[in-house]
Design a protein around this motif. Sequence first.
Motif, PDB file in Angstrom:
ATOM      1  N   VAL A 188      16.521   6.213  88.520  1.00 48.70           N
ATOM      2  CA  VAL A 188      15.391   5.297  88.650  1.00 48.70           C
ATOM      3  C   VAL A 188      15.767   3.900  88.159  1.00 48.70           C
ATOM      4  O   VAL A 188      15.427   2.882  88.771  1.00 48.70           O
ATOM      5  CB  VAL A 188      14.169   5.831  87.881  1.00 48.70           C
ATOM      6  N   GLY A 189      16.502   3.840  87.048  1.00 53.01           N
ATOM      7  CA  GLY A 189      16.932   2.549  86.522  1.00 53.01           C
ATOM      8  C   GLY A 189      17.841   1.811  87.489  1.00 53.01           C
ATOM      9  O   GLY A 189      17.703   0.597  87.692  1.00 53.01           O
ATOM     10  N   CYS A 190      18.785   2.527  88.087  1.00 58.12           N
ATOM     11  CA  CYS A 190      19.677   1.908  89.069  1.00 58.12           C
ATOM     12  C   CYS A 190      18.895   1.429  90.290  1.00 58.12           C
ATOM     13  O   CYS A 190      19.141   0.328  90.806  1.00 58.12           O
ATOM     14  CB  CYS A 190      20.763   2.898  89.491  1.00 58.12           C
ATOM     15  N   LEU A 191      17.965   2.247  90.745  1.00 62.15           N
ATOM     16  CA  LEU A 191      17.142   1.871  91.895  1.00 62.15           C
ATOM     17  C   LEU A 191      16.314   0.631  91.584  1.00 62.15           C
ATOM     18  O   LEU A 191      16.165  -0.262  92.431  1.00 62.15           O
ATOM     19  CB  LEU A 191      16.231   3.031  92.283  1.00 62.15           C
ATOM     20  N   ALA A 192      15.790   0.541  90.365  1.00 65.83           N
ATOM     21  CA  ALA A 192      14.960  -0.602  89.980  1.00 65.83           C
ATOM     22  C   ALA A 192      15.747  -1.908  90.020  1.00 65.83           C
ATOM     23  O   ALA A 192      15.178  -2.969  90.297  1.00 65.83           O
ATOM     24  CB  ALA A 192      14.379  -0.377  88.585  1.00 65.83           C
ATOM     25  N   ASP A 193      17.044  -1.855  89.743  1.00 65.79           N
ATOM     26  CA  ASP A 193      17.852  -3.069  89.810  1.00 65.79           C
ATOM     27  C   ASP A 193      18.005  -3.564  91.244  1.00 65.79           C
ATOM     28  O   ASP A 193      18.272  -4.746  91.474  1.00 65.79           O
ATOM     29  CB  ASP A 193      19.239  -2.817  89.213  1.00 65.79           C
ATOM     30  N   ALA A 194      17.852  -2.662  92.195  1.00 62.22           N
ATOM     31  CA  ALA A 194      17.990  -3.038  93.602  1.00 62.22           C
ATOM     32  C   ALA A 194      16.653  -3.380  94.245  1.00 62.22           C
ATOM     33  O   ALA A 194      16.612  -4.039  95.281  1.00 62.22           O
ATOM     34  CB  ALA A 194      18.662  -1.907  94.387  1.00 62.22           C
ATOM     35  N   VAL A 195      15.556  -2.938  93.653  1.00 64.15           N
ATOM     36  CA  VAL A 195      14.213  -3.181  94.209  1.00 64.15           C
ATOM     37  C   VAL A 195      13.451  -4.040  93.195  1.00 64.15           C
ATOM     38  O   VAL A 195      12.986  -3.548  92.167  1.00 64.15           O
ATOM     39  CB  VAL A 195      13.474  -1.863  94.474  1.00 64.15           C
ATOM     40  N   LEU A 196      13.330  -5.313  93.486  1.00 61.65           N
ATOM     41  CA  LEU A 196      12.779  -6.275  92.531  1.00 61.65           C
ATOM     42  C   LEU A 196      11.423  -5.887  91.959  1.00 61.65           C
ATOM     43  O   LEU A 196      11.221  -6.007  90.742  1.00 61.65           O
ATOM     44  CB  LEU A 196      12.702  -7.663  93.185  1.00 61.65           C
ATOM     45  N   PRO A 197      10.445  -5.398  92.748  1.00 62.50           N
ATOM     46  CA  PRO A 197       9.143  -5.049  92.157  1.00 62.50           C
ATOM     47  C   PRO A 197       9.216  -3.945  91.101  1.00 62.50           C
ATOM     48  O   PRO A 197       8.324  -3.835  90.266  1.00 62.50           O
ATOM     49  CB  PRO A 197       8.325  -4.588  93.376  1.00 62.50           C
ATOM     50  N   LEU A 198      10.272  -3.133  91.147  1.00 61.51           N
ATOM     51  CA  LEU A 198      10.389  -2.038  90.179  1.00 61.51           C
ATOM     52  C   LEU A 198      11.105  -2.454  88.892  1.00 61.51           C
ATOM     53  O   LEU A 198      11.039  -1.741  87.896  1.00 61.51           O
ATOM     54  CB  LEU A 198      11.161  -0.869  90.805  1.00 61.51           C
ATOM     55  N   ARG A 199      11.786  -3.597  88.930  1.00 64.03           N
ATOM     56  CA  ARG A 199      12.639  -3.971  87.805  1.00 64.03           C
ATOM     57  C   ARG A 199      11.859  -4.143  86.512  1.00 64.03           C
ATOM     58  O   ARG A 199      12.317  -3.762  85.430  1.00 64.03           O
ATOM     59  CB  ARG A 199      13.403  -5.254  88.139  1.00 64.03           C
ATOM     60  N   GLY A 200      10.657  -4.703  86.611  1.00 59.29           N
ATOM     61  CA  GLY A 200       9.863  -4.916  85.408  1.00 59.29           C
ATOM     62  C   GLY A 200       9.463  -3.636  84.699  1.00 59.29           C
ATOM     63  O   GLY A 200       9.196  -3.648  83.490  1.00 59.29           O
ATOM     64  N   TRP A 201       9.436  -2.537  85.440  1.00 60.54           N
ATOM     65  CA  TRP A 201       9.030  -1.256  84.845  1.00 60.54           C
ATOM     66  C   TRP A 201      10.099  -0.667  83.938  1.00 60.54           C
ATOM     67  O   TRP A 201       9.803   0.189  83.089  1.00 60.54           O
ATOM     68  CB  TRP A 201       8.692  -0.256  85.944  1.00 60.54           C
ATOM     69  N   VAL A 202      11.361  -1.072  84.111  1.00 64.32           N
ATOM     70  CA  VAL A 202      12.438  -0.506  83.292  1.00 64.32           C
ATOM     71  C   VAL A 202      13.045  -1.508  82.323  1.00 64.32           C
ATOM     72  O   VAL A 202      13.714  -1.110  81.373  1.00 64.32           O
ATOM     73  CB  VAL A 202      13.558   0.088  84.176  1.00 64.32           C
TER      74      VAL A 202
END
Length: 216
Positions: A31-45
């Motif tokens: 999930v953390g790796c995915l969040a780095d690639a998907v900007l809207p998810l980055r703030g969650w991690v």
Amino acid sequence: MVFRRNPWQEVIAGLGAPPPFLKLLLLGLSVGCLADAVLPLRGWVEWLRLDPAVWERGEVWRMVTYGLVGRGGISAWVVMQLVLVYWLVQQLVVWLRVRRARTMLLGGIAVAGVSAAVVQAASDHFGGPSCSYAPFWLMQGQNVILALGLAAFASSNRYSTVSHTPYVFGLPIPTKWLVPVQLLMTLGGALSTEDLGGFVLSLIHISEPTRQAEIS
């Protein structure tokens, strides 16, 4: 003794059912790796990663959670890292059993996180090195688990050699060389980025399993 083993084959063929903590760990890293690639998810991690907020705003949970969320986006390199995480942690479970392996990983993450935060906070206060890219970036996420796992593997099999053609061209590489190579690579990264906190994390992650995992 020479290890002629293929982590990819063992992952596919099976090393036994992974324990629940490993499934959750892989989920968090992914999930953390995915969040780095998907900007809207980055703030969650981002609020789980180790950074100066630990000593500036008292967000002490970061000293543990930094090792439970991955970093690096989506790439073939990240996939290889996650496969190696699975393989190494499964080896730790075989050598140490589930409870001790879990304790070693979580304990190593926490001890190193506290120590590195103290060192980096002191460095910032006295005008010492401060990573211009991102503090502790050398050892965030899966890099932490890989450092712990490789150090434990090397200490547990220090009288053996590793030989597998796709990785080391069939050469018998002494397993005990893994730790010095880790240290040299981390030192190079620290010198180029001034990531003092990440370097301290690396030293503790590498030395802790080397001291504890005495498995025959």
